[in-house]
Design an enzyme around this catalytic site. Sequence first.
Site, PDB file in Angstrom:
ATOM      1  N   ASP A 281       8.252  -6.828  25.985  1.00 53.35           N
ATOM      2  CA  ASP A 281       8.489  -6.476  26.732  1.00 53.35           C
ATOM      3  C   ASP A 281       8.427  -5.789  27.643  1.00 53.35           C
ATOM      4  OD1 ASP A 281      10.923  -6.120  28.837  1.00 53.35           O
ATOM      5  OD2 ASP A 281      12.918  -6.372  27.049  1.00 53.35           O
TER       6      ASP A 281
HETATM    7  C1  BGC Z   1      13.813  -6.126  30.308  1.00 49.09           C
HETATM    8  C2  BGC Z   1      13.566  -8.125  30.321  1.00 49.09           C
HETATM    9  C3  BGC Z   1      12.911  -7.976  31.289  1.00 49.09           C
HETATM   10  C4  BGC Z   1      11.795  -7.709  31.468  1.00 49.09           C
HETATM   11  C5  BGC Z   1      11.129  -7.898  33.103  1.00 49.09           C
HETATM   12  C6  BGC Z   1      12.727  -5.346  30.448  1.00 49.09           C
HETATM   13  O1  BGC Z   1      13.574  -4.663  31.099  1.00 49.09           O
HETATM   14  O2  BGC Z   1      14.730  -5.722  29.195  1.00 49.09           O
HETATM   15  O3  BGC Z   1      14.285  -8.711  29.869  1.00 49.09           O
HETATM   16  O4  BGC Z   1      12.661  -9.605  31.420  1.00 49.09           O
HETATM   17  O5  BGC Z   1      12.591  -5.521  32.168  1.00 49.09           O
HETATM   18  O6  BGC Z   1      12.294  -7.296  34.637  1.00 49.09           O
END
Ligand code: BGC
Length: 758
Positions: A281
């Site tokens: 993530d």
């Molecule tokens: C979130 C994810 C997301 C990623 C990209 C993160 O802060 O936890 O769910 O896919 O950002 O946008």
Amino acid sequence: MAGTVGAQAFESVEVGQSSRSANPANIDALLDQMTLDEKIGQLVQRMGGRSKALNSRLGPDELEKVRRGEVGSYLHVAGAEPLRELQRVAVEESRLGIPLLFSMDVVHGYRTIFPVPLAMAASWDPDTAVRHARIAATEASAAGLHWTFAPMVDIARDPRWGRIVEGAGEDAFLGSRMAVAQVRGFQGSDLAAADTIIAGAKHFGAYGAAEGGRDYAGAEVGKRTMQEVYLAPFRAAAEADTASYMTAFNAVDGVPTTGNAALLRTMLRDEWGWEGLLLSDWRAVEELMAHGVAGSRSDAARLALEASVDMDMVADVYAADLKAAIDADPALVPLLDQAVRRILETKRTLGLFDDPYKYHDAARESRVILSDDHRAAARTAAQRSIVLLKNEGDVLPLAKDAQHIALIGALADDALSQLGSWRARGMAEDVVTLRAALEAAHPNVTFAPGADSRSDDASGIPAAIAAAQSSDLIVLALGEDFDWSGEARSRSSLELPGRQRELFEALAATGKPLVVVLMGGRPLAIPEIAEKADAVLQTWLLGIEAGPAIVATLFGENNPGGKLPASFPRTTGQVPVNYDFLPSGRPADPDLTKDTARYMDQPITPLYAFGHGLSYTDFAYGEPMLDRSEIAADGGALTISVDVTNSGARGGDEVVQLYMRDPVANVSRPVKQLRGFRRVALAPGETKRVSFTLTADQFALWGPSGGWVIEPGEIELMIGSASDDIRGRTSFTITGRGAGRIAPAAIETRTLVMETGQ
Ligand code: BGC
């Protein structure tokens, strides 16, 4: 030109010699040609923009990185033409010509925004989820994307956690069916087709178990609950061949998931045999330092690579610091090669080595995005997601006569909120609000905002009362706007925010018939509404067709058939209040003179239970019928059937729910576990027979020393209309012992619906 979107942002430069390997006969041969830097480059995902300013970072410096082979993928980018140009730079101007992967959070629609995922789970209809994901993939792929960070399959039992809105709620079985449906919808049957994209099931681990419902907080989850509940939807996604997963931000039992080799390399890779692309993530590799398990960035890089995290989202830890880790420990080289191979394989599966431009057809982009068909599907999904929580005196559906309706509540007129959290390219101007739809459908509507969910402004309440007093009935939109749920949107209170409670009490005091339309991305604690409103429709955040779907439901053109995917507590202090809790040695008893597992100040039940949802008609259940009373642990199967009749005067949908309980086992088992469901449409007077066929491994448990164990003994089965509305019970016996392969909640139950001719 930095900050510009579009082809003009990409300056073309001459590259000395381009040995483009457009279609590598084999990935190993390509790997052999790659330098260490080029290999590491494949592991790097950079942001091409922000989620609210896509492509905004694709300036000349960024393109230089692409030319040097320092980037494997971008997120927060979009557009067939701009991405064609970006891809061209990678393919034609980098030494090896390896195509890029373009990704985005396309969670409940790209431009055609569907209901938020929690709402779609309330449809209890995996086909709705398949259709949404298929349409989202069609639009996203037409806009140049290869990859979505969805479905979010985290089980959430604490509605304080704002991200409950992004998933399928509290149950591992329902969550698994929704996970599989979306993976299938996004990926289709052929990932190399131009209208399919790879799914990214997230956030691998137990992100939804964050302590106190605080986003990003650590989780303390027992081994059995981890396997049976939190990991089950991920396992189901693996069975559906999800091409990627994203790791969770948080730690479980003290080990941050992004550096958890036991969970990722040993279990996911070695035991599950899953070979897809594992992405961290956002900055989660870097955050291994903040978690206190890595002392430096190169340490963090090593931990993540050892855990088999292939790609580093945004942090550039692999980009800048993996080399130092490899210099210090050459044993990492084969792990690096594995990661690069998996990324290249993913690109090959998408067909990018054959035709890197097939996702960049601007004509298709303008043809498919927000097409009439897609809008119609969004409306159907919205209608199917609505849950009727209460309907006293059959106040709903409303008669289509000349009654004067007071429509109250700022949320009724809030277009942006219906897009929910993660709106990809969704636009407020595409949304038909409740106010717009009701005013279009009915001649006598007076709208007054009254109060909103964000401010402390009560000045609109007197006008709302006046509007109510001069009307025949009140339709009151209450709840949470879009920004109360989603990432980093945890709440300590589940009560109506702002001055809405005051507004509600004032309107209830008018004595006019009161229909509450509850909006928002999480279960709320609304005992006063449950008590005083005549009818309550849970409408979540329903996407661009929210208004028409709600109006069709108010007037009975749509008979609500959704059911709650998560329990509604009476108070915040009651959470978690999931239906599948473990029995206690002192089960809750309403008699307060006894010392039992309950609160002194609240009833023992939730306000609305998991699976609850009423209809404008009634359904009668026959006795459950079993085709046998015994099955062998080793490969046995049985079928349980029930006749369900629409005993009312209106057509409607019922979600027939099947629960199990293992009353005596080696370890204490939940009081109830969902093992099957089917949404059936029934005309007035019609009966259908719903049959569920289950195999012995669907009754397995995570054994005391690990592994799926099928124990001999009795199993109880319950069929009903909700977890707290069981209409029939039966039981059977498992003979012998057996071993299961995967989490029982991840296994699909074969379901058949037969017309009975009655
Ligand atoms: C979130 C994810 C997301 C990623 C990209 C993160 O802060 O936890 O769910 O896919 O950002 O946008």
